[in-house]
Design a protein around this motif. Sequence first.
Motif, PDB file in Angstrom:
ATOM      1  N   MET A   1       0.941  -1.089  -0.046  1.00 23.23           N
ATOM      2  CA  MET A   1      -0.123  -0.050   0.137  1.00 23.23           C
ATOM      3  C   MET A   1       0.805   1.285  -0.104  1.00 23.23           C
ATOM      4  O   MET A   1       1.919   1.233   0.764  1.00 23.23           O
ATOM      5  CB  MET A   1      -0.845   0.032   1.265  1.00 23.23           C
ATOM      6  CG  MET A   1      -1.869  -1.203   1.353  1.00 23.23           C
ATOM      7  SD  MET A   1      -3.034  -1.261   0.077  1.00 23.23           S
ATOM      8  CE  MET A   1      -2.688  -2.808  -0.619  1.00 23.23           C
ATOM      9  N   SER A   2       0.532   2.106  -0.696  1.00 26.00           N
ATOM     10  CA  SER A   2       1.406   3.228  -1.025  1.00 26.00           C
ATOM     11  C   SER A   2       1.163   4.406   0.286  1.00 26.00           C
ATOM     12  O   SER A   2       1.851   5.346   0.474  1.00 26.00           O
ATOM     13  CB  SER A   2       1.072   3.924  -2.271  1.00 26.00           C
ATOM     14  OG  SER A   2      -0.378   4.526  -2.371  1.00 26.00           O
ATOM     15  N   ASN A   3      -0.172   4.320   0.889  1.00 27.02           N
ATOM     16  CA  ASN A   3      -0.215   5.291   1.986  1.00 27.02           C
ATOM     17  C   ASN A   3      -1.482   4.630   2.895  1.00 27.02           C
ATOM     18  O   ASN A   3      -1.907   3.767   2.435  1.00 27.02           O
ATOM     19  CB  ASN A   3      -0.711   6.827   1.563  1.00 27.02           C
ATOM     20  CG  ASN A   3      -2.226   6.705   0.691  1.00 27.02           C
ATOM     21  OD1 ASN A   3      -2.712   5.772   0.903  1.00 27.02           O
ATOM     22  ND2 ASN A   3      -2.046   7.614  -0.506  1.00 27.02           N
ATOM     23  N   GLY A   4      -1.755   5.523   4.267  1.00 29.55           N
ATOM     24  CA  GLY A   4      -2.511   4.695   5.137  1.00 29.55           C
ATOM     25  C   GLY A   4      -4.047   4.744   4.465  1.00 29.55           C
ATOM     26  O   GLY A   4      -4.729   3.708   4.870  1.00 29.55           O
ATOM     27  N   LEU A   5      -4.324   5.870   3.848  1.00 34.03           N
ATOM     28  CA  LEU A   5      -5.783   5.908   3.151  1.00 34.03           C
ATOM     29  C   LEU A   5      -6.025   4.752   2.187  1.00 34.03           C
ATOM     30  O   LEU A   5      -7.005   4.164   2.413  1.00 34.03           O
ATOM     31  CB  LEU A   5      -5.997   7.256   2.524  1.00 34.03           C
ATOM     32  CG  LEU A   5      -7.670   7.428   2.040  1.00 34.03           C
ATOM     33  CD1 LEU A   5      -8.385   7.600   3.192  1.00 34.03           C
ATOM     34  CD2 LEU A   5      -7.568   8.801   1.323  1.00 34.03           C
TER      35      LEU A   5
ATOM     36  N   VAL B   1      -3.345  -9.824   6.460  1.00 36.69           N
ATOM     37  CA  VAL B   1      -2.405  -9.676   7.214  1.00 36.69           C
ATOM     38  C   VAL B   1      -1.066  -9.479   6.565  1.00 36.69           C
ATOM     39  O   VAL B   1      -0.192  -8.480   7.059  1.00 36.69           O
ATOM     40  CB  VAL B   1      -2.223 -10.941   8.195  1.00 36.69           C
ATOM     41  CG1 VAL B   1      -0.953 -10.979   9.132  1.00 36.69           C
ATOM     42  CG2 VAL B   1      -3.459 -11.059   9.143  1.00 36.69           C
ATOM     43  N   LEU B   2      -0.733 -10.244   5.806  1.00 40.83           N
ATOM     44  CA  LEU B   2       0.694 -10.178   5.050  1.00 40.83           C
ATOM     45  C   LEU B   2       0.750  -8.725   4.269  1.00 40.83           C
ATOM     46  O   LEU B   2       1.717  -8.094   4.452  1.00 40.83           O
ATOM     47  CB  LEU B   2       0.599 -11.339   4.225  1.00 40.83           C
ATOM     48  CG  LEU B   2       1.043 -12.600   4.526  1.00 40.83           C
ATOM     49  CD1 LEU B   2       1.004 -13.911   3.509  1.00 40.83           C
ATOM     50  CD2 LEU B   2       2.319 -12.766   5.455  1.00 40.83           C
ATOM     51  N   ALA B   3      -0.457  -8.546   3.711  1.00 42.15           N
ATOM     52  CA  ALA B   3      -0.416  -7.151   3.060  1.00 42.15           C
ATOM     53  C   ALA B   3      -0.427  -5.800   3.921  1.00 42.15           C
ATOM     54  O   ALA B   3       0.191  -4.705   3.462  1.00 42.15           O
ATOM     55  CB  ALA B   3      -1.283  -7.052   2.021  1.00 42.15           C
ATOM     56  N   MET B   4      -0.903  -5.915   5.175  1.00 44.01           N
ATOM     57  CA  MET B   4      -1.203  -4.689   6.011  1.00 44.01           C
ATOM     58  C   MET B   4      -0.029  -4.671   7.094  1.00 44.01           C
ATOM     59  O   MET B   4       0.201  -3.708   7.971  1.00 44.01           O
ATOM     60  CB  MET B   4      -2.511  -4.870   6.723  1.00 44.01           C
ATOM     61  CG  MET B   4      -3.489  -4.820   5.902  1.00 44.01           C
ATOM     62  SD  MET B   4      -3.688  -3.358   4.997  1.00 44.01           S
ATOM     63  CE  MET B   4      -5.156  -3.755   3.872  1.00 44.01           C
ATOM     64  N   TYR B   5       0.847  -5.768   7.345  1.00 43.34           N
ATOM     65  CA  TYR B   5       1.399  -5.753   8.608  1.00 43.34           C
ATOM     66  C   TYR B   5       2.384  -4.475   8.525  1.00 43.34           C
ATOM     67  O   TYR B   5       2.999  -4.061   9.694  1.00 43.34           O
ATOM     68  CB  TYR B   5       2.123  -6.803   8.885  1.00 43.34           C
ATOM     69  CG  TYR B   5       3.406  -7.389   7.937  1.00 43.34           C
ATOM     70  CD1 TYR B   5       4.822  -6.941   8.558  1.00 43.34           C
ATOM     71  CD2 TYR B   5       3.350  -7.854   6.728  1.00 43.34           C
ATOM     72  CE1 TYR B   5       5.873  -7.370   7.664  1.00 43.34           C
ATOM     73  CE2 TYR B   5       4.390  -8.099   5.968  1.00 43.34           C
ATOM     74  CZ  TYR B   5       5.544  -7.741   6.536  1.00 43.34           C
ATOM     75  OH  TYR B   5       6.874  -8.076   5.846  1.00 43.34           O
ATOM     76  N   ASP B   6       2.968  -4.142   7.587  1.00 49.00           N
ATOM     77  CA  ASP B   6       4.227  -3.164   7.498  1.00 49.00           C
ATOM     78  C   ASP B   6       3.526  -1.703   7.464  1.00 49.00           C
ATOM     79  O   ASP B   6       4.225  -0.757   7.871  1.00 49.00           O
ATOM     80  CB  ASP B   6       5.146  -3.369   6.536  1.00 49.00           C
ATOM     81  CG  ASP B   6       4.400  -3.010   5.165  1.00 49.00           C
ATOM     82  OD1 ASP B   6       3.221  -3.326   4.730  1.00 49.00           O
ATOM     83  OD2 ASP B   6       5.021  -2.761   4.061  1.00 49.00           O
ATOM     84  N   GLU B   7       2.297  -1.382   7.013  1.00 50.47           N
ATOM     85  CA  GLU B   7       1.775  -0.066   6.981  1.00 50.47           C
ATOM     86  C   GLU B   7       0.756   0.164   7.829  1.00 50.47           C
ATOM     87  O   GLU B   7       0.545   1.349   8.155  1.00 50.47           O
ATOM     88  CB  GLU B   7       1.529   0.209   5.478  1.00 50.47           C
ATOM     89  CG  GLU B   7       1.142   1.709   5.320  1.00 50.47           C
ATOM     90  CD  GLU B   7       1.193   1.972   3.791  1.00 50.47           C
ATOM     91  OE1 GLU B   7       0.500   2.980   3.487  1.00 50.47           O
ATOM     92  OE2 GLU B   7       1.915   1.659   2.950  1.00 50.47           O
ATOM     93  N   ALA B   8      -0.194  -0.919   7.926  1.00 52.31           N
ATOM     94  CA  ALA B   8      -1.527  -0.603   8.757  1.00 52.31           C
ATOM     95  C   ALA B   8      -1.377  -1.669   9.823  1.00 52.31           C
ATOM     96  O   ALA B   8      -2.121  -2.765   9.812  1.00 52.31           O
ATOM     97  CB  ALA B   8      -2.668  -0.690   7.651  1.00 52.31           C
ATOM     98  N   VAL B   9      -0.656  -1.726  10.776  1.00 53.84           N
ATOM     99  CA  VAL B   9      -0.540  -2.667  11.645  1.00 53.84           C
ATOM    100  C   VAL B   9      -1.724  -2.871  12.309  1.00 53.84           C
ATOM    101  O   VAL B   9      -2.191  -3.958  12.956  1.00 53.84           O
ATOM    102  CB  VAL B   9       0.395  -2.005  13.033  1.00 53.84           C
ATOM    103  CG1 VAL B   9       0.443  -2.963  14.218  1.00 53.84           C
ATOM    104  CG2 VAL B   9       2.062  -1.943  12.205  1.00 53.84           C
ATOM    105  N   LEU B  10      -2.608  -1.877  12.761  1.00 60.26           N
ATOM    106  CA  LEU B  10      -3.969  -2.172  13.354  1.00 60.26           C
ATOM    107  C   LEU B  10      -5.060  -2.922  12.420  1.00 60.26           C
ATOM    108  O   LEU B  10      -5.443  -3.992  12.903  1.00 60.26           O
ATOM    109  CB  LEU B  10      -4.844  -0.678  13.362  1.00 60.26           C
ATOM    110  CG  LEU B  10      -4.449   0.272  14.545  1.00 60.26           C
ATOM    111  CD1 LEU B  10      -5.160   1.421  14.702  1.00 60.26           C
ATOM    112  CD2 LEU B  10      -4.880  -0.816  15.877  1.00 60.26           C
ATOM    113  N   LEU B  11      -4.663  -2.729  11.239  1.00 53.63           N
ATOM    114  CA  LEU B  11      -5.681  -3.889  10.180  1.00 53.63           C
ATOM    115  C   LEU B  11      -5.221  -5.052  10.503  1.00 53.63           C
ATOM    116  O   LEU B  11      -5.862  -6.401  10.287  1.00 53.63           O
ATOM    117  CB  LEU B  11      -5.655  -3.362   8.783  1.00 53.63           C
ATOM    118  CG  LEU B  11      -6.812  -2.137   8.640  1.00 53.63           C
ATOM    119  CD1 LEU B  11      -6.408  -1.450   7.141  1.00 53.63           C
ATOM    120  CD2 LEU B  11      -7.984  -2.616   8.906  1.00 53.63           C
TER     121      LEU B  11
END
Length: 180
Positions: free
Chosen positions: A1-5, A65-75
């Motif tokens: 993901m390129s940004n939090g949004l 989980v794999l796609a989000m762990y580095d940028e969106a830890v909450l997700l």
Amino acid sequence: MSNGLGAGFFGLALLAILLGLAAVLTLVLVGVVGFRRRTGTVPQLLKYVSIAVLGGVLLVAGFGVLAMYDEAVLLAALFLAIVFVPLAAVGIYLHQTTELTRVDALVTTSLAWSFPFVIGVGVTFGLTIGVSSTFDLAPAESHRLGVVWIAMLVGGAVIVIGSVFLGKYLSQLFPSSRPV
């Protein structure tokens, strides 16, 4: 993901897919209970449909989980709390308390997770939105106070407890189930 949004929208899309899969499993749950009450058996088709949908749930949540762990830890933590922890809890509970066959254990686990998942997601988002709006918290204040983490833990607990209780009931529907 390129940004939090972008990560947030992607996470919501994955959550919507998971809700759809949980809805399918809930319909299968109704079918399993109905067939068991009417005919005394559970059709093999419903068993294998629930196992296939469980595979889809695991793929979607694992990808989340794999796609989000580095940028969106909450997700990533949300997917762990509302999918993997409840499924593991039900699986361990059933393994310790019954002698279900592997197929019946997978079916029971998937069906036991389905409806509590829908309720738990509602609790998680309801608490997050409800607490923030009730106390008129700005997003920064809400983040600082950990409202999302608390809501996620409560929603995850609802899913785990509901899944274990439903799993206990469902395990009695299968003839291979014998209390240990």
